[in-house]
Scaffold this active site. Sequence first.
Site, short mmCIF file in Angstrom:
data_model
loop_
_atom_site.label_atom_id
_atom_site.label_comp_id
_atom_site.label_asym_id
_atom_site.label_seq_id
_atom_site.Cartn_x
_atom_site.Cartn_y
_atom_site.Cartn_z
CE1 TYR A 196 -5.74 4.27 -2.20
CE2 TYR A 196 -5.69 2.51 -0.57
CZ TYR A 196 -5.12 3.61 -1.16
OH TYR A 196 -3.90 4.07 -0.71
CE LYS A 203 -0.67 3.69 0.47
NZ LYS A 203 0.71 4.23 0.41
O1 0WD Z 1 -4.73 11.41 -1.21
C1 0WD Z 1 -3.53 11.18 -1.29
N1 0WD Z 1 -2.77 11.79 -2.17
C2 0WD Z 1 -2.92 10.21 -0.32
C3 0WD Z 1 -1.68 9.69 -0.55
C4 0WD Z 1 -3.73 9.82 0.85
C5 0WD Z 1 -3.07 8.91 1.73
C6 0WD Z 1 -1.83 8.40 1.45
N2 0WD Z 1 -1.16 8.78 0.31
C7 0WD Z 1 0.15 8.19 0.06
C8 0WD Z 1 0.35 7.54 -1.28
O2 0WD Z 1 -0.25 6.26 -1.35
C9 0WD Z 1 1.87 7.46 -1.32
O3 0WD Z 1 2.31 6.37 -0.54
O4 0WD Z 1 1.14 9.18 0.12
C10 0WD Z 1 2.27 8.76 -0.62
C11 0WD Z 1 2.67 9.88 -1.56
O5 0WD Z 1 1.68 10.04 -2.54
P1 0WD Z 1 1.31 11.44 -3.22
O6 0WD Z 1 2.19 12.51 -2.73
O7 0WD Z 1 -0.16 11.55 -3.12
O8 0WD Z 1 1.58 11.12 -4.76
P2 0WD Z 1 2.66 11.56 -5.85
O9 0WD Z 1 2.88 13.01 -5.84
O10 0WD Z 1 2.21 10.94 -7.16
O11 0WD Z 1 3.97 10.85 -5.34
C12 0WD Z 1 4.08 9.46 -5.24
C13 0WD Z 1 5.26 9.05 -6.06
C14 0WD Z 1 5.13 8.58 -7.49
O12 0WD Z 1 4.42 9.32 -8.25
P3 0WD Z 1 3.70 8.76 -9.62
O13 0WD Z 1 2.44 9.52 -9.56
O14 0WD Z 1 4.65 9.16 -10.67
O15 0WD Z 1 3.49 7.27 -9.53
O16 0WD Z 1 5.82 7.86 -5.62
C15 0WD Z 1 6.90 7.63 -6.50
C16 0WD Z 1 6.60 8.33 -7.78
O17 0WD Z 1 7.48 9.33 -8.03
N3 0WD Z 1 7.10 6.29 -6.90
C17 0WD Z 1 8.31 5.73 -6.88
N4 0WD Z 1 9.48 6.21 -6.44
C18 0WD Z 1 10.53 5.43 -6.60
N5 0WD Z 1 10.48 4.22 -7.15
C19 0WD Z 1 8.15 4.48 -7.45
C20 0WD Z 1 9.30 3.70 -7.60
N6 0WD Z 1 9.28 2.49 -8.16
N7 0WD Z 1 6.85 4.31 -7.82
C21 0WD Z 1 6.21 5.42 -7.46
#
Ligand code: 0WD
Length: 257
Positions: A157, A164
């Site tokens: 991580y 975080k």
């Molecule tokens: O296990 C998990 N999935 C966990 C996620 C466990 C605990 C926390 N999280 C957190 C993540 O760290 C994040 O903060 O939850 C949040 C959402 O994550 P998610 O739903 O797991 O991931 P995803 O569906 O990929 O959505 C996050 C998105 C990005 O996706 P990608 O994979 O393309 O990087 O955040 C967006 C993007 O669409 N994102 C941005 N949006 C606007 N501007 C940017 C940006 N510069 N960078 C990333």
Amino acid sequence: MINLKNKKALITGIASDRSIAAGIAKTLSQNGVDLVLTYQNDKLKSRVEKIGEQLESNTKIFPCDLSSDEDIEHLHDDINKLWGEVDIIVHSAAFALREELSGNYLDNISRKGFQIAHDISSYSFTALGKKFNSIINDGGSLVTLTYLGSQRVVKNYNIMGLAKASLEANVRYMASSLGEKNIRVNGVSAGPIKTLAASGISGFGEILKHVEEKSPLKRNITQDEISNTVAFLVSDLSSGITGQIIYVDSGYNILAV
Ligand code: 0WD
């Protein structure tokens, strides 16, 4: 009973229908919340539009790359024109260089990677709070998504753990800044859930398996369990709660050996 009818929410961080933010959009929409969903870039536009079309409440889609102050400014202007106010902001975005999300932390970290991870995963939440401050209603609520890797060392991580930790401190300082306007700020620390962001972390499958075996509830959490907690945090049911990190992780965070 939860009452979110006619509230207005901005939801960032949808990249696919598996995204945590997509689940939150669905739950809030089922509870009568009008939504603005944002997409990071043109590649994601049609996907977010499709998700928006399936929702039950009024939904608008706007672009916003959270690393750009200009984009955040435009988003603010779009929402100001549309509603003139907002009640709920959900920040569900994070990013780190993929090559820094594996292996030995010190070997792989760089100044640039450190800056990018903190900028997109922590500062972007501050930037939303700062820009939208003047149009967030009394009783408003901001929520971000975080992970246990901020508090403990989780293999691979790495830099995201530091980002975080910064985000969680941000929750406390933003709660302090906005508290006198009766605006609350909280974080949900989610257990692992299979999404696009998660697939960027090496060995993610092992983490899922480990939580299933070891956590008090002996299972992984669902998208709905996160969304329901967010619905609670943005509703009046949680009116006395601010500056907190709430774990939705099958209890995994309480374990030592
Ligand atoms: O296990 C998990 N999935 C966990 C996620 C466990 C605990 C926390 N999280 C957190 C993540 O760290 C994040 O903060 O939850 C949040 C959402 O994550 P998610 O739903 O797991 O991931 P995803 O569906 O990929 O959505 C996050 C998105 C990005 O996706 P990608 O994979 O393309 O990087 O955040 C967006 C993007 O669409 N994102 C941005 N949006 C606007 N501007 C940017 C940006 N510069 N960078 C990333």
